[in-house]
Design an enzyme around this catalytic site. Sequence first.
Site, mmCIF file in Angstrom:
data_model
loop_
_atom_site.group_PDB
_atom_site.id
_atom_site.type_symbol
_atom_site.label_atom_id
_atom_site.label_comp_id
_atom_site.label_asym_id
_atom_site.label_seq_id
_atom_site.Cartn_x
_atom_site.Cartn_y
_atom_site.Cartn_z
ATOM 1 N N LEU A 153 0.816 -1.217 0.000
ATOM 2 C CA LEU A 153 0.000 0.000 0.000
ATOM 3 C C LEU A 153 0.849 1.266 0.000
ATOM 4 O O LEU A 153 0.477 2.274 0.585
ATOM 5 C CB LEU A 153 -0.927 0.005 1.224
ATOM 6 C CG LEU A 153 -1.868 -1.193 1.356
ATOM 7 C CD1 LEU A 153 -2.671 -1.104 2.652
ATOM 8 C CD2 LEU A 153 -2.789 -1.287 0.153
ATOM 9 N N CYS A 154 1.964 1.239 -0.676
ATOM 10 C CA CYS A 154 2.930 2.336 -0.680
ATOM 11 C C CYS A 154 2.907 3.055 -2.026
ATOM 12 O O CYS A 154 2.592 2.450 -3.051
ATOM 13 C CB CYS A 154 4.325 1.737 -0.408
ATOM 14 S SG CYS A 154 5.683 2.921 -0.449
ATOM 15 N N GLY A 155 3.276 4.305 -2.021
ATOM 16 C CA GLY A 155 3.408 5.036 -3.278
ATOM 17 C C GLY A 155 4.459 4.427 -4.195
ATOM 18 O O GLY A 155 4.426 4.624 -5.411
ATOM 19 N N THR A 211 4.855 1.120 -4.467
ATOM 20 C CA THR A 211 4.427 -0.243 -4.793
ATOM 21 C C THR A 211 4.531 -0.560 -6.283
ATOM 22 O O THR A 211 4.877 -1.697 -6.636
ATOM 23 C CB THR A 211 2.995 -0.507 -4.254
ATOM 24 O OG1 THR A 211 3.033 -0.351 -2.831
ATOM 25 C CG2 THR A 211 2.509 -1.900 -4.597
#
Length: 189
Positions: A63-65, A67
């Site tokens: 759920l990371c920028g 990803t």
Amino acid sequence: MSFDLKRLARLPAVVMMATAFAAGSPALAGSAYEHEFTAIEGGELPLEAWRGKALLVVNTASLCGFTPQYDGLQRLWESYRDRGLVVLGVPSNDFGGQEPGQEAEIKQFCEVNFGIDFPMTEKLAVTGPGAHPFYQWAAAQLGPEGVPRWNFHKILVAPDGKAVAGFPASVTPTDSRLTAAVERLLPVP
């Protein structure tokens, strides 16, 4: 000589790990091949299995920028695996709670959204006193460059098991700095 424990607690983990390394801590000496993970599917995942290959160990999150870097990691794996590169994903929830899922959910997310087939470990801590021993070793070997500051930090290990470089999340898997470092470690096709 007295120690201020509050002040000592504020020392960056990398300084403490480097101090342990200098004191001869066996966990921080040696090579990457002395470390073992558990595979995301379960079972042992010893780095010794890849002795003689270059390793790119990346702490990941769903759920990371950053990803979308999974796509680049898969392409890097496909491009260089026949020449001796192993990409190893290490899911971690250390930064921003961006990997809340369990192993089965993480594996499915990676396969469905990015077609990932490179090896991955169980979800682990990669920073602080509870960091997996590989990450403690990398910090001792590389200093601050070996300490993840966010998701998708990359640690490059040479075929002889020595840590050679760390790359922050802002360096993508297709960045020429990373691919050039990988190329230097691999035999010419």
